[in-house]
Design an enzyme around this catalytic site. Structure first.
Site, PDB file in Angstrom:
ATOM      1  CG  HIS A   1      -1.831   8.257   4.068  1.00 51.13           C
ATOM      2  ND1 HIS A   1      -1.396   8.439   2.778  1.00 51.13           N
ATOM      3  CD2 HIS A   1      -1.818   9.486   4.648  1.00 51.13           C
ATOM      4  CE1 HIS A   1      -1.131   9.727   2.595  1.00 51.13           C
ATOM      5  NE2 HIS A   1      -1.371  10.381   3.714  1.00 51.13           N
ATOM      6  CG  ASP A   2      -3.558   4.291   0.093  1.00 50.94           C
ATOM      7  OD1 ASP A   2      -2.808   5.297   0.136  1.00 50.94           O
ATOM      8  OD2 ASP A   2      -3.218   3.209  -0.426  1.00 50.94           O
TER       9      ASP A   2
ATOM     10  N   GLY B   1       3.082   4.106  -1.405  1.00 47.38           N
ATOM     11  CA  GLY B   1       3.315   4.545  -2.777  1.00 47.38           C
ATOM     12  C   GLY B   1       1.995   4.630  -3.515  1.00 47.38           C
TER      13      GLY B   1
ATOM     14  N   GLY C   1      -1.254   3.684  -5.366  1.00 45.62           N
ATOM     15  CA  GLY C   1      -2.172   2.555  -5.432  1.00 45.62           C
ATOM     16  C   GLY C   1      -2.082   1.648  -4.226  1.00 45.62           C
TER      17      GLY C   1
ATOM     18  CE1 TYR D   1      -4.333  -1.163  -0.123  1.00 44.17           C
ATOM     19  CE2 TYR D   1      -3.251  -3.014   0.931  1.00 44.17           C
ATOM     20  CZ  TYR D   1      -4.324  -2.488   0.247  1.00 44.17           C
ATOM     21  OH  TYR D   1      -5.382  -3.288  -0.080  1.00 44.17           O
TER      22      TYR D   1
ATOM     23  CG  ASP E   1      -0.392  13.970   4.360  1.00 48.75           C
ATOM     24  OD1 ASP E   1      -1.003  12.979   3.899  1.00 48.75           O
ATOM     25  OD2 ASP E   1      -0.016  14.923   3.652  1.00 48.75           O
TER      26      ASP E   1
END
EC number: 3.1.1.4
Length: 138
Positions: free
Chosen positions: A63-64, A45, A47, A43, A105
């Site tokens: 985070h995504d 980076g 995508g 996960y 973040d």
């Protein structure tokens, strides 16, 4: 695919909040984010798919998911305001959207810091073709 995205960012220069996120991670972990996290697990980076490989990879998964909830601004490119106070990240500014991005973040940077002891070098450049487990939902 995520390799191409990271390379594109490096070639054109980091704009917007990606540079801010990099600085947060560096401050919280002492690690260089591009080397240590850009290709980590399934996960971190660009995508993500499958099941997170460990606690650090789960930081990126969360985070995504946080970014998926952001509406009204572009989480990867819009600037936000933050400061460091006694070693803590404090998100500021009047824009509610970019403040949410900053909080996403901040949470990831703290998560990376809190999971430094379980960071595994074998996942640093993990090929996403091995991320074959069913993808978790946010």
């Amino acid at each position: 695919m995520r390799t191409l995205w990271i390379m594109a960012v490096l070639l054109v220069g980091v704009e917007g909040h990606l540079l801010q996120f990099r600085k947060m991670i560096k401050k919280m972990t002492g690690k260089e984010p591009i080397v240590s996290y850009a290709f980590y697990g399934c996960y971190c980076g660009k995508g993500g798919r499958g099941k997170p490989k460990d606690a650090t990879d789960r930081c990126c998964f969360v985070h995504d998911c946080c970014y998926e909830k952001v509406t009204g601004c572009d989480p990867k490119w819009d600037y936000y305001t933050y400061s460091l106070e006694n070693g803590d990240i404090v998100c500021g500014g009047d824009n509610p959207c970019t403040k949410v991005v900053c909080e996403c973040d901040k949470a990831a940077a703290i998560c990376f810091r809190d999971n430094l002891k379980t960071y595994k070098k074998r996942y640093m450049t993990f090929p996403d073709i091995f991320c074959t487990d069913p993808t978790e939902k946010c």
